[in-house]
Design a protein around this motif. Sequence first.
Motif, PDB file in Angstrom:
ATOM      1  N   ASP A  15      66.593  34.120 -14.065  1.00  0.00           N
ATOM      2  CA  ASP A  15      65.795  35.079 -13.299  1.00  0.00           C
ATOM      3  C   ASP A  15      66.257  35.065 -11.841  1.00  0.00           C
ATOM      4  O   ASP A  15      67.133  34.273 -11.468  1.00  0.00           O
ATOM      5  N   SER A  16      65.629  35.927 -11.023  1.00  0.00           N
ATOM      6  CA  SER A  16      66.144  36.072  -9.647  1.00  0.00           C
ATOM      7  C   SER A  16      65.998  34.778  -8.842  1.00  0.00           C
ATOM      8  O   SER A  16      66.870  34.421  -8.055  1.00  0.00           O
ATOM      9  N   GLU A  17      64.915  34.051  -9.091  1.00  0.00           N
ATOM     10  CA  GLU A  17      64.731  32.764  -8.396  1.00  0.00           C
ATOM     11  C   GLU A  17      65.888  31.817  -8.683  1.00  0.00           C
ATOM     12  O   GLU A  17      66.441  31.163  -7.796  1.00  0.00           O
ATOM     13  N   LYS A  18      66.232  31.753  -9.966  1.00  0.00           N
ATOM     14  CA  LYS A  18      67.287  30.821 -10.376  1.00  0.00           C
ATOM     15  C   LYS A  18      68.646  31.281  -9.846  1.00  0.00           C
ATOM     16  O   LYS A  18      69.487  30.459  -9.484  1.00  0.00           O
ATOM     17  N   LEU A  20      69.112  32.840  -7.054  1.00  0.00           N
ATOM     18  CA  LEU A  20      69.132  32.457  -5.633  1.00  0.00           C
ATOM     19  C   LEU A  20      69.373  30.959  -5.467  1.00  0.00           C
ATOM     20  O   LEU A  20      70.116  30.525  -4.591  1.00  0.00           O
ATOM     21  N   SER A  21      68.778  30.185  -6.376  1.00  0.00           N
ATOM     22  CA  SER A  21      68.950  28.745  -6.222  1.00  0.00           C
ATOM     23  C   SER A  21      70.391  28.325  -6.557  1.00  0.00           C
ATOM     24  O   SER A  21      70.965  27.450  -5.904  1.00  0.00           O
ATOM     25  N   ARG A  24      72.454  29.100  -3.569  1.00  0.00           N
ATOM     26  CA  ARG A  24      72.295  28.070  -2.526  1.00  0.00           C
ATOM     27  C   ARG A  24      73.184  26.869  -2.794  1.00  0.00           C
ATOM     28  O   ARG A  24      73.769  26.290  -1.884  1.00  0.00           O
TER      29      ARG A  24
END
Length: 595
Positions: A15-18, A20-21, A24
């Motif tokens: 998902d988008s959170e993952k 982004l992580s 990073r």
Amino acid sequence: MPLVVQKFGGTSVADSEKILSAARKAIRAQQEGNQVVMVVSAMGHNTDQLIDLAGQVNETPPAREMDMLLSTGEQVSVALMAMAVHSLGHRAVSLNAAQLGIQTDSSFTKARIRTISPERIRKLLEAGNIVIAAGFQGIDEDLNITTLGRGGSDTTAVALAAVLHADACEIHTDVDGVYTTDPRQLPEARQMSRIEYGEMLELASLGASVMHNRSIEFAKKYGVPIHVRSSFSDTRGTLIASQSESETASVCGAAMTRDEARITVQGLPDRPGVSHELFKLLAEHKITVDMIVQNIGQEERADISFTVPKSELQSAKQVVQTAVTEIGATGWTHDDDVSKISVVGAGMADQTGVAQKMFRALADAEINIQMITTSEIKISVLVEKSQALAALRAVHSTFGLQNTPTDAATWDRLPERTASEADLQKLVADLQAADMEQLSLSDIDLAEDQARMTLSGVPDRPGLAADVFDAVAAAGVFVDMIVQSYDGFQGETSLSFTIPRTQYDDCKAILDSLAQSYSLRKVSASREIAKLSVSGIGMRSHTNVAIGMFEVLAANGINVEMINTSELRVNVVVEGSSGSRGLACLKQQFSSQLN
Ligand code: ASP
Ligand code: MG
């Protein structure tokens, strides 16, 4: 400047959170002074959903169109990943297979990488970008899109690490490393600090789903160290490289393949070429044959048993029915309620008593062994499915796999890949010129110093294999190949193994006395056998090797008495007098693939 390849699997970009992580993590690696190439899989279960969708439109979708469809999953995730890096204030460029220059052959849905041109990636890296590569896909000569087979992004990552001569290839996944067995099956499983390529290759092909087995073949061939680690934390994972975790342990891991099916073809005419006909037919129908066990012929007839994944049993049955009629066998049976339990370890190649220990643990747990095959670094047995988990637990515990070995090698940094600039240039040039995934054989060997022992009419109940090998080990006999077949005779099996010829008399005496106390039907033995082996990398993903061996031996009238196969080697036992002729035939057959 050091270069790292970081691969993120589907669950790590679900998902988008993952996403982004993951971005990073890549940025952090860049800030620590590395050039960074990310290889990304399709998001979550995207590939499965696409396959499902295809099935709704067409029950047998054309393979070319399948690849056109499946490659879109990775195209979505690389674009999103590049956007994520941008949103965090850094530079990134996403590339698909054509842009990456990943050329493959045209076997759609299971293509092999031929060449990769690293120039474009290098330029982008030098300009300060994080390069985001689409995993799993390639293009063929005619610019058709291909894919590398399920889980193929691992292979993309390792192949890129090889051509770019990366300092590290990190596989970021949803587990924190490689375990001694699947922790979902056995909670006492332990994460290993490191594992050797050959061991990982065997475990991967036994279904340890951490990595695509072709990616390990690549890593071994090109010496790429791999760091398998969790994408959700920063803890150190498992290093896959050329050294085992322990120098002294015989076994490093165990695996259970739950859904297997056994097929036994009975009363095969015992003449050269019969097994070849059978396995050629199965291969032509793309059936994945696994454990193959042939017992020694009696009254001019032999039985041969093998396993196939349960999901392929239906198609295998049809092929076997045809083959049985054509070859003139007396009949065949099958059992789809079996599982395979295996142990793997580089250390077992030069230790005695490893098989015996495994069989004893199974006997103590009252588990009956239906079939056995061994190879240099693996022992597999077939058991009743309902006992599979108990068998796995017994085996895992008898080798103490839950405990860190006292001499476990730890590591702080990845092995350094020291090469001069000139070496590097040459390596890259060689890789670009070579067919990267071509089968490369390292050796064709003949061993003439062995003898064979065979026990027939062995009662099929727990404990016999353990007793036999206890007695043999107590006499200091070094056992090499072991095969136990499933017999045509009700409730009986036969057990053959090879030993050094110098121990023939001792061993025969032990078996003769065992035969009496266990009322076995027959002990037969041969002082003069020859073992022929072909070794290399990718012996099983290139299934034609074993078939090619059977074919050329059959064509030259040489009868195969015993067979075993592993990821790194195929061994066959033939009559002693045919050894050198067999060797010559094999050399001729495979000379073009030897390197
Ligand atoms: N997306 C592909 C698959 O699910 C490739 C990969 O994930 O490695 O099989
Ligand atoms: Mg995947």
